[in-house]
Design an enzyme around this catalytic site. Sequence first.
Site, PDB file in Angstrom:
ATOM      1  CG  ASN A   1     -29.474  61.697  63.387  1.00 24.07           C
ATOM      2  OD1 ASN A   1     -29.936  60.571  63.347  1.00 24.07           O
ATOM      3  ND2 ASN A   1     -30.028  62.747  62.803  1.00 24.07           N
TER       4      ASN A   1
ATOM      5  CE  LYS B   1     -31.011  56.840  61.881  1.00 23.15           C
ATOM      6  NZ  LYS B   1     -31.553  57.912  62.692  1.00 23.15           N
TER       7      LYS B   1
ATOM      8  CG  ASN C   1     -28.417  62.348  56.596  1.00 24.06           C
ATOM      9  OD1 ASN C   1     -29.010  61.338  56.209  1.00 24.06           O
ATOM     10  ND2 ASN C   1     -28.800  63.026  57.662  1.00 24.06           N
TER      11      ASN C   1
ATOM     12  CB  SER D   1     -32.774  65.387  59.418  1.00 24.93           C
ATOM     13  OG  SER D   1     -31.630  64.566  59.565  1.00 24.93           O
TER      14      SER D   1
ATOM     15  CD  GLU E   1     -28.017  66.084  64.157  1.00 25.53           C
ATOM     16  OE1 GLU E   1     -28.374  65.982  65.347  1.00 25.53           O
ATOM     17  OE2 GLU E   1     -28.465  65.361  63.254  1.00 25.53           O
TER      18      GLU E   1
END
Lengths: 276, 276
Positions: free
Chosen positions: B73, B155, B163, B226, B238
């Site tokens: 990612n 993305k 997220n 995620s 992340e």
Amino acid sequence: MRSDLDHVKAHGLQILSPEGNAHITEVHCHHSPADIGPCDLVIIALKSTSNSALLDLIPPLLKPNTMLLTLQNGLGNEEFLAENFGGHRVLGGLCFVCINRISPGVIQHIAQGQISMGEFNGLPQSRTRAVAAEFRQCGVPCEVAESLAEARWRKLVWNIPFNGLSISAGCIDTETILRSAPLESLVFALMKEIIETAGKLGHPLPKGLAEDMIARTKTMARYKTSSLIDFIEGREVEVEPIWGEPLRRAAAQGLEMPKLEVFYQLISHAVKARTP
Amino acid sequence: MRSDLDHVKAHGLQILSPEGNAHITEVHCHHSPADIGPCDLVIIALKSTSNSALLDLIPPLLKPNTMLLTLQNGLGNEEFLAENFGGHRVLGGLCFVCINRISPGVIQHIAQGQISMGEFNGLPQSRTRAVAAEFRQCGVPCEVAESLAEARWRKLVWNIPFNGLSISAGCIDTETILRSAPLESLVFALMKEIIETAGKLGHPLPKGLAEDMIARTKTMARYKTSSLIDFIEGREVEVEPIWGEPLRRAAAQGLEMPKLEVFYQLISHAVKARTP
């Protein structure tokens, strides 16, 4: 007074303060403004989310020259009073004070306690200085602001980030906010955005204001903002006067406040998600 | 494989999917890359917060023409590989898929499942198309992107808001985000900021992308991102590849991303506050 009336009548008002506690045994408190009658000065300290109640509360207190002084948070309260009772009556003030009502008739004073006040329409008048003098005579530091709008924006420089982060960063107090490097840098960035916007709207704020406010807040005892306490206790949060209205004032002049916008939406969501 | 190795060797890999479950009984899995030896293609699916482990993991797999394809990612992973193993080897891909590993050897597939991949250095080559063809032969829709950087930014248009809000709006899934009017408008505003920045950085994204992504997400089953699952389960999030690095890329070109900045700081704080 509403729910506190009986308690305060029976036990008076207690103020717990690092500067010394106080117990005021005889409080002139009433349940209804009709019991008071026309006044020279009405000080409005209601939470601004209840402003519609003022339409019933204020009329019994009015005579031709009654002044209405709102000490409420955020933007839009003077306008509301002006629209409904005439702009000539309206004064506004900002309270720089950290206090929480912790139980019926008990106020906890945490830090500060000064007022900055001014006229809704234009420059200070002799009545403005007279009201300020009354406050000072009662021991409350009170200064007259040349521009009430500028003073309001100045206070938003503190309220928008601290009240905002106290809710949206997970229900935390001022000390916890400023002990977090990412949040401190967010406070600073948000303050800069507000100061820049205020300047463009004709309310220039002093250089170094953001740095000063952060430094001053670091010296304060840890403080749960009023918005956080409202949020936690399930009461209405002053979302529009603190976050919504400044955003709309800027937008009306074609100005963007992208960081404020994020907080406005996050807090709007948090408040809605809380009450099912 | 790390902790799942014994389980998968004994019981295989299970995939639970609305498109039908699958049970792969014989999985070619290894504990150490030395057991595998040099390969034509290494697919990197490690969480990017563990990238330093790649310095030990990758060398045993290398021969002169070994390709390294990162499916990780965010921004910065191709650069990390290029720096350490040479840019000529590096390809990158984006997985548009909602999957969660729910227990050892068990993957839950929720929605989507296509890959978009490209070269780190410049335009697609014949090897790029060959790798994409391998994926398609295995039943994985895979397209070759003319510009990997553009695909990465594309993305991020989804990952940054979804997220981000899944953590900072109080641990909620995609459906809860889009059922909230303030959060939906925040998703949209954030997407617009990213699309605008990507365009200024030379990666023009299609008109209507934000609207399309939101509409598509509404048709998906509710999905915990995620990052949210990492956050809830106490694993590393992340933060830098998804929020930090895009902000720095923009800043390096003198571009501000004020809304992203707010999320970067809020999430940085949330992650730090979680692990004492």
